[in-house]
Design a protein around this motif. Structure first.
Motif, PDB file in Angstrom:
ATOM      1  N   GLN A  44      69.403  46.778  51.079  1.00 53.68           N
ATOM      2  CA  GLN A  44      69.523  45.432  50.744  1.00 53.68           C
ATOM      3  C   GLN A  44      68.444  44.764  50.389  1.00 53.68           C
ATOM      4  OE1 GLN A  44      71.750  42.779  53.258  1.00 53.68           O
ATOM      5  NE2 GLN A  44      72.528  44.414  54.523  1.00 53.68           N
TER       6      GLN A  44
ATOM      7  N   TYR B 272      75.059  43.570  36.819  1.00 51.66           N
ATOM      8  CA  TYR B 272      75.035  42.053  37.113  1.00 51.66           C
ATOM      9  C   TYR B 272      76.392  41.327  37.151  1.00 51.66           C
ATOM     10  CZ  TYR B 272      74.502  37.181  35.901  1.00 51.66           C
ATOM     11  OH  TYR B 272      74.621  35.672  35.846  1.00 51.66           O
TER      12      TYR B 272
ATOM     13  N   VAL C 208      77.913  39.408  40.468  1.00 57.51           N
ATOM     14  CA  VAL C 208      78.408  37.955  40.098  1.00 57.51           C
ATOM     15  C   VAL C 208      79.919  38.178  40.630  1.00 57.51           C
ATOM     16  CG1 VAL C 208      78.855  36.250  38.544  1.00 57.51           C
ATOM     17  CG2 VAL C 208      76.699  37.303  38.454  1.00 57.51           C
TER      18      VAL C 208
ATOM     19  N   GLU D  64      75.659  38.212  48.300  1.00 55.16           N
ATOM     20  CA  GLU D  64      75.014  36.907  48.094  1.00 55.16           C
ATOM     21  C   GLU D  64      73.702  37.061  47.517  1.00 55.16           C
ATOM     22  OE1 GLU D  64      75.734  33.797  52.051  1.00 55.16           O
ATOM     23  OE2 GLU D  64      74.200  35.465  52.087  1.00 55.16           O
ATOM     24  N   PHE D  65      73.215  36.118  46.646  1.00 56.71           N
ATOM     25  CA  PHE D  65      72.215  36.138  46.110  1.00 56.71           C
ATOM     26  C   PHE D  65      71.008  35.017  46.745  1.00 56.71           C
ATOM     27  CE2 PHE D  65      69.384  34.445  42.427  1.00 56.71           C
ATOM     28  CZ  PHE D  65      68.724  35.622  42.245  1.00 56.71           C
TER      29      PHE D  65
ATOM     30  N   PRO E  15      68.223  33.064  46.052  1.00 54.39           N
ATOM     31  CA  PRO E  15      67.539  32.442  44.943  1.00 54.39           C
ATOM     32  C   PRO E  15      65.970  32.272  45.184  1.00 54.39           C
ATOM     33  CG  PRO E  15      68.739  30.783  46.155  1.00 54.39           C
ATOM     34  CD  PRO E  15      68.977  32.316  47.005  1.00 54.39           C
ATOM     35  N   VAL E  16      65.536  32.485  46.533  1.00 51.88           N
ATOM     36  CA  VAL E  16      64.057  32.297  46.621  1.00 51.88           C
ATOM     37  C   VAL E  16      63.384  33.687  46.515  1.00 51.88           C
ATOM     38  CG1 VAL E  16      62.177  31.807  48.431  1.00 51.88           C
ATOM     39  CG2 VAL E  16      64.470  30.488  48.475  1.00 51.88           C
ATOM     40  N   GLU E  17      64.087  34.781  47.138  1.00 49.70           N
ATOM     41  CA  GLU E  17      63.203  36.036  46.728  1.00 49.70           C
ATOM     42  C   GLU E  17      64.038  36.658  45.554  1.00 49.70           C
ATOM     43  OE1 GLU E  17      61.080  37.700  48.422  1.00 49.70           O
ATOM     44  OE2 GLU E  17      60.719  36.169  50.244  1.00 49.70           O
ATOM     45  N   GLN E  18      64.839  35.999  45.086  1.00 48.02           N
ATOM     46  CA  GLN E  18      65.573  36.575  43.703  1.00 48.02           C
ATOM     47  C   GLN E  18      66.308  37.922  43.991  1.00 48.02           C
ATOM     48  OE1 GLN E  18      65.503  34.348  41.572  1.00 48.02           O
ATOM     49  NE2 GLN E  18      66.044  35.355  39.735  1.00 48.02           N
TER      50      GLN E  18
ATOM     51  N   TRP F 280      69.601  40.621  46.102  1.00 50.74           N
ATOM     52  CA  TRP F 280      70.847  40.628  46.293  1.00 50.74           C
ATOM     53  C   TRP F 280      71.069  41.077  47.866  1.00 50.74           C
ATOM     54  CZ3 TRP F 280      74.629  38.390  43.176  1.00 50.74           C
ATOM     55  CH2 TRP F 280      74.159  38.012  42.060  1.00 50.74           C
ATOM     56  N   HIS F 281      72.047  40.506  48.530  1.00 49.29           N
ATOM     57  CA  HIS F 281      72.419  40.878  49.822  1.00 49.29           C
ATOM     58  C   HIS F 281      74.042  40.894  49.981  1.00 49.29           C
ATOM     59  CE1 HIS F 281      68.352  40.591  51.586  1.00 49.29           C
ATOM     60  NE2 HIS F 281      68.218  39.525  51.045  1.00 49.29           N
ATOM     61  N   ILE F 282      74.151  41.841  51.070  1.00 49.08           N
ATOM     62  CA  ILE F 282      75.479  41.784  51.567  1.00 49.08           C
ATOM     63  C   ILE F 282      75.975  40.373  51.985  1.00 49.08           C
ATOM     64  CG2 ILE F 282      77.261  42.604  53.069  1.00 49.08           C
ATOM     65  CD1 ILE F 282      76.466  44.694  51.084  1.00 49.08           C
TER      66      ILE F 282
ATOM     67  N   ARG G  70      56.892  34.705  46.325  1.00 47.21           N
ATOM     68  CA  ARG G  70      56.846  35.224  44.698  1.00 47.21           C
ATOM     69  C   ARG G  70      58.184  34.367  44.249  1.00 47.21           C
ATOM     70  NH1 ARG G  70      58.148  41.158  44.099  1.00 47.21           N
ATOM     71  NH2 ARG G  70      56.302  41.315  45.560  1.00 47.21           N
ATOM     72  N   ARG G  71      58.258  33.770  43.220  1.00 49.89           N
ATOM     73  CA  ARG G  71      59.114  32.759  42.642  1.00 49.89           C
ATOM     74  C   ARG G  71      60.227  33.339  41.927  1.00 49.89           C
ATOM     75  NH1 ARG G  71      60.968  29.410  44.160  1.00 49.89           N
ATOM     76  NH2 ARG G  71      60.340  27.563  45.247  1.00 49.89           N
TER      77      ARG G  71
ATOM     78  N   ARG H 188      70.725  41.451  57.564  1.00 47.64           N
ATOM     79  CA  ARG H 188      70.013  40.998  56.340  1.00 47.64           C
ATOM     80  C   ARG H 188      69.089  39.968  57.179  1.00 47.64           C
ATOM     81  NH1 ARG H 188      72.798  36.358  53.252  1.00 47.64           N
ATOM     82  NH2 ARG H 188      70.814  35.110  53.237  1.00 47.64           N
TER      83      ARG H 188
END
Lengths: 282, 282
Positions: free
Chosen positions: A47, A66, A70, A79-80, A82-85, A87-89, B12-13, B103
């Motif tokens: 993860q 990708y 999506v 789930e994405f 957006p901060v760490e950029q 992907w997770h379950i 990290r952005r 997670r």
DNA sequence: TTTACGTTTTTCATATTGTGAAAATGCTCT
DNA sequence: AGAGCATTTTCACAATATGAAAAACGTAAA
């Protein structure tokens, strides 16, 4: 090897599956779906990875990965962040997965027994089944003590270094044993891990004789575990119950005391799910 | 509502997601995969159905559904019961789903607090988050008592008739509240269920004032539940902790005593996950 | 045993649609 | 500002998913 059609009660018989139905399903799998599920499973194991990393490690095109992600994201399976950029379950995967437990009444039947077992022994009580050559932990009731052995539900663990695993192996016939163990090298986790087949066979014979299995620091140093098998209506071992705790509390002298409670709980569960209290006499 | 980019540490952005990234992902979803996942989710809701039934109820071709199921079966995400001739969610789905909990550290942090809460109050302690307009129960520690309120982990429950749900709603701003509630009619489960928006708003205001929410037989007759919100680092309510039990033990007179423990546990969890102990002051 | 029926697989022709390379976009760091 | 990097999108092509219908199969009735 023809179908025997002589099930005792036969609630309603199968209809339509061709003759030799072992595992001949390979030509009507959907390739793209299978690849997508590969991504899904890969993500669950590793993860918090970025798209590029995933696609690189899987050897697939970033564009494809990708689109898979999506799509799954659209259903909450993934789930994405957006901060760490990365992907997770996603939560929906948890929702769907949890429904697996609802299928069989095993977990429901087991919980009161696990609780009772924990209260009697003072140690964490676990329920597990076999899944493709590994032990899958389904449920547990934690000890009150501060030092705990903890297998979160959903954890997979190798059979040869687990109390429940060995309790299940001990009840398998030769063919099933070979099949279960094949292609699984005996990884050594500690100096006590059983790493060769001959020693394991000796241990399994001993387990059959005693009626319970001991994992003495074979997976984690300082941790001991006592397990017993649960039998279904056909007398097959379908699950295992165990207590696990630190060697300080689960010492060699405690085995006699604890194993009785464990076997009792396992037998009670066997009966609760409509199974035999003991192994099938062949 | 633009991205604020001023996170304090900003590890990290993000890189690469286009401008208006609300939910414009719809044209690069994989249609066949999405249809397949629809089958997967359908099966999880209605387990134990035969192929024909599934395809009929979903309005899809039996052949397609069959291939989807066989493909998923190949990965253990789905299982076929050859006796009953029906399909079920498979163990692998449970394995993957359980990894959702890994997670976030939310569940790990919460378990000792839930246990302490259960021991203090004597009632089952629950942890839940919001998921798409419903409460998703993640974890729980059961009471010792024989009569129990039980939400198995993975259960979804409507927000408006749940203690945790209302505790979370109470902390939402107007926009989020509207968005969460939209398209969800207030189903009445008992005579005490809040079924109109005005009454709910009144109740939410009361909850904000008190710091905890009460579900007084609004979902199940004879069951009362006391819940408090958990805040993350941004002061947003991301989870809720509750105790639930029969009205006989969780009476009106017990609310004062129990609510203190619940709020204490919720605050401790807020701190444990690096959040604020109280709501964000705007 | 034979026949009839309902369900599950497979076949097959078709065009839907998934695919990867490469270009475009957007963000961060220098 | 601009380079660099990771993420999206575009695009042309053929791989492959699809549904209808036929075949296979087991069960229940005759």
């Amino acid at each position: 090897m023809k179908s025997q059609n002589n099930g005792e009660t036969s609630p309603r018989r199968a209809r339509g599956r061709p003759r030799g139905w072992e595992d001949k399903t390979a030509q009507n799998t959907i390739k793209s779906l299978d690849r997508a599920m590969e991504v899904f499973e890969f993500l669950s194991e590793a993860q918090g990875k970025a798209l590029t990393v995933i696609s690189a490690e899987m050897g697939q095109s970033p564009a494809t990965v990708y689109r898979v992600l999506v799509t799954l994201e659209g259903r909450g399976l993934v789930e994405f962040d957006p901060v760490e950029q990365v992907w997770h379950i996603g939560p929906q995967a948890f929702v769907i997965g949890a429904r697996f437990l609802r299928r069989t009444s095993l977990v429901d039947c087991a919980r009161p027994l696990l609780r009772k077992l924990m209260e009697e022994t003072g140690e964490t009580a676990n329920l597990g089944i076999e899944k493709e050559g590994s032990v899958l932990f389904l449920s547990q009731v934690e000890t009150y003590a501060n030092i705990r052995a903890f297998f979160p539900p959903g954890t997979l663990s190798p059979m040869h270094a687990s109390g429940i695993g060995k309790a299940l192996l001990a009840e398998m016939d030769e063919a099933r044993l070979t099949r279960t163990l094949q292609g699984k090298p005996f990884e050594a986790f500690t100096e006590f891990t059983i790493t060769d087949l001959a020693a394991l066979r000796d241990n399994l014979a001993e387990i059959r004789r005693a009626g319970f299995a001991i994992d003495g620091e074979e997976k984690n140093l300082g941790m001991r575990c006592i397990a017993a098998p649960v039998f279904d209506v056909n007398g097959e071992a379908v699950a295992g119950i165990s207590v696990s705790g630190p060697t300080s509390r689960v010492g060699r002298d405690d085995i006699a005391r604890l194993s009785g409670s464990v076997m009792e709980a396992a037998q009670a569960l066997s009966l609760a799910i409509g199974g035999h209290a003991t192994r099938r006499r062949t």
